[in-house]
Scaffold this active site. Structure first.
Site, short mmCIF file in Angstrom:
data_model
loop_
_atom_site.label_atom_id
_atom_site.label_comp_id
_atom_site.label_asym_id
_atom_site.label_seq_id
_atom_site.Cartn_x
_atom_site.Cartn_y
_atom_site.Cartn_z
N ASN A 172 0.86 -1.19 0.00
CA ASN A 172 0.00 0.00 0.00
C ASN A 172 0.90 1.25 0.00
OD1 ASN A 172 -1.42 2.26 1.09
ND2 ASN A 172 -3.07 0.90 1.71
N ASP B 104 -0.10 4.46 -0.12
CA ASP B 104 -0.81 5.69 0.27
C ASP B 104 0.09 6.70 0.97
OD1 ASP B 104 -3.11 4.44 -0.56
OD2 ASP B 104 -3.96 4.17 1.45
N HIS B 105 0.96 6.20 1.86
CA HIS B 105 1.69 7.15 2.70
C HIS B 105 2.86 7.82 2.00
CE1 HIS B 105 -1.14 6.59 5.74
NE2 HIS B 105 -0.89 5.31 5.86
N HIS C 245 -5.67 3.62 -1.60
CA HIS C 245 -6.97 4.00 -1.06
C HIS C 245 -7.28 5.42 -1.52
CE1 HIS C 245 -9.60 4.36 2.87
NE2 HIS C 245 -10.27 4.67 1.78
N ARG D 85 -9.39 8.16 -0.89
CA ARG D 85 -10.36 8.59 0.13
C ARG D 85 -11.23 9.71 -0.42
NH1 ARG D 85 -8.94 6.85 5.61
NH2 ARG D 85 -10.62 8.24 6.21
N ARG E 17 -7.04 12.90 0.92
CA ARG E 17 -5.94 13.36 1.78
C ARG E 17 -4.58 12.80 1.36
NH1 ARG E 17 -7.26 10.37 7.45
NH2 ARG E 17 -9.26 11.36 7.09
N HIS E 18 -4.57 11.68 0.65
CA HIS E 18 -3.27 11.19 0.15
C HIS E 18 -3.34 10.84 -1.34
CE1 HIS E 18 -5.16 7.48 1.51
NE2 HIS E 18 -4.80 7.62 2.77
N GLU F 90 -8.80 0.53 -2.78
CA GLU F 90 -9.65 0.57 -1.59
C GLU F 90 -10.53 1.81 -1.70
OE1 GLU F 90 -7.06 0.86 1.72
OE2 GLU F 90 -6.20 -1.11 1.44
N THR G 56 -8.21 3.98 8.46
CA THR G 56 -9.43 3.18 8.50
C THR G 56 -9.58 2.53 9.87
OG1 THR G 56 -8.92 2.67 6.20
CG2 THR G 56 -10.74 1.47 7.20
N GLU H 258 -11.09 -9.21 3.32
CA GLU H 258 -9.81 -8.83 3.93
C GLU H 258 -10.09 -8.64 5.41
OE1 GLU H 258 -7.46 -5.77 2.07
OE2 GLU H 258 -6.45 -5.30 3.95
N HIS I 142 -3.85 -4.24 7.85
CA HIS I 142 -3.97 -3.10 8.76
C HIS I 142 -3.09 -3.29 10.00
CE1 HIS I 142 -5.92 0.74 9.53
NE2 HIS I 142 -5.51 0.48 10.76
N GLY I 143 -2.11 -2.40 10.11
CA GLY I 143 -1.25 -2.40 11.29
C GLY I 143 -0.16 -3.46 11.28
N GLY J 209 1.10 -1.24 4.39
CA GLY J 209 1.50 0.07 3.93
C GLY J 209 2.41 0.82 4.87
N HIS J 210 1.87 1.24 6.02
CA HIS J 210 2.57 2.19 6.88
C HIS J 210 3.96 1.71 7.29
CE1 HIS J 210 3.24 4.46 10.68
NE2 HIS J 210 2.79 5.44 9.93
N1 PXP Z 1 -5.88 -2.86 4.15
C1 PXP Z 1 -6.87 -1.93 4.24
C2 PXP Z 1 -8.25 -2.31 3.83
C3 PXP Z 1 -6.60 -0.61 4.69
O1 PXP Z 1 -7.59 0.28 4.77
C4 PXP Z 1 -5.27 -0.28 5.03
C5 PXP Z 1 -4.95 1.11 5.46
O2 PXP Z 1 -5.20 1.99 4.41
C6 PXP Z 1 -4.28 -1.27 4.89
C7 PXP Z 1 -4.61 -2.55 4.48
C8 PXP Z 1 -2.83 -1.00 5.20
O3 PXP Z 1 -2.71 -0.72 6.55
P1 PXP Z 1 -1.31 -0.24 7.13
O4 PXP Z 1 -0.97 1.05 6.46
O5 PXP Z 1 -1.56 -0.12 8.60
O6 PXP Z 1 -0.30 -1.31 6.80
#
Ligand code: PXP
Length: 245
Positions: A9, A11-12, A45, A47, A51-52, A72, A103, A153, A193-194, A215-216
């Site tokens: 991901n 996004d960041h 994603h 949004r 924002r990104h 997403e 999210t 997911e 996520h996370g 992602g993060h």
């Molecule tokens: N999957 C989904 C559906 C998400 O919304 C996100 C965050 O945008 C991620 C995965 C990735 O999460 P993270 O950035 O915490 O790795």
């Protein structure tokens, strides 16, 4: 058994760009580097508040990304229109609140059954794989199957952010049983996520998980070691965890 797919991901990377309103760093470039480093999928994603990721990023990545592109998005008419025009390989429907930092929590498939079923049908009719981002809750897994999704997911945030090992163990158990239930219903199972370089071992060892979207933690590590190395380190961590599906 095949290895678990890594969806990166980006996004960041766009978050950093939007922070200053510059043209760099470009998430399109990050996506290309991620691919070169072995990413199996690129996830973005779009949004509602932009924002990104921007509309331009989605359009350019649709043309440049060679691995599957996973968009997403919230369940809104605007987003469904963008997906139908852009044709990502997969759409992951996610809940979205404007004030949230990222999210928070999964989609309420039970509470929004009709809207999600309609969106799923329209996207699937266009040949797009539809994934629903849900909490590891048996009722949400069952509802996801009923509305016609082919992929879920599982939201790993409560496990990844658990304040104590005992709570983490309980959350991991919820994920494990959701994986079994979903697989039994014929759903493809993804998770995200996370996830970071440590907790990925437990997530990758869950049964029937075919894909992780991360992602993060990757973007943060990339600041120090470079994007390709950050991606390949994560792929290696997944491999070491014995992550096969
Ligand atoms: N999957 C989904 C559906 C998400 O919304 C996100 C965050 O945008 C991620 C995965 C990735 O999460 P993270 O950035 O915490 O790795």
């Amino acid at each position: 058994m095949p290895a678990i797919r890594l969806g990166v991901n980006v996004d960041h990377v766009a978050t950093l760009r939007q922070q200053r309103g510059t043209a760099y760093p470009d998430p399109v470039f990050a996506a290309a580097l991620a691919e070169q480093a072995g990413a199996d999928q690129i996830t973005i994603h779009l949004r509602e508040d932009r924002r990104h990721i921007q509309d331009r990023d989605v359009a350019v990545m649709r043309q440049t990304v060679q691995v599957p592109l996973n968009l997403e998005m919230a369940v809104t008419e605007e987003m469904i229109g963008i997906a139908l025009r852009t044709r990502p390989d997969t759409v992951t429907l996610v809940p979205e609140k404007r004030e949230e930092r990222t999210t928070e929590g999964g989609l309420d498939v039970i509470g929004r059954r009709q809207a999600i079923a309609d969106a799923t049908r329209r996207l699937a009719d266009a040949g797009i794989v539809v994934s629903l981002f849900i909490d590891p809750d048996p009722a949400q897994v069952a509802a996801s199957h009923e509305v016609g999704a082919s992929v879920i997911e599982l939201h790993t945030g409560d496990f990844c952010d658990a304040p104590t090992p005992a709570i983490a163990a309980g959350e991991l158990e919820k994920l494990r049983s959701a994986c079994e239930q979903a697989h039994g219903l014929g759903l493809v199972v993804a998770a995200g996520h996370g996830i970071d370089y440590r907790n990925v071992a437990d997530v990758a060892a869950l049964p029937h998980v075919e894909e992780l979207n991360i992602g993060h933690s990757i973007v943060c590590r990339a600041v120090f070691v470079g994007f390709e190395r950050a991606v390949s380190d994560m792929a290696e961590a997944m491999r070491l965890a014995g992550g096969t599906r």
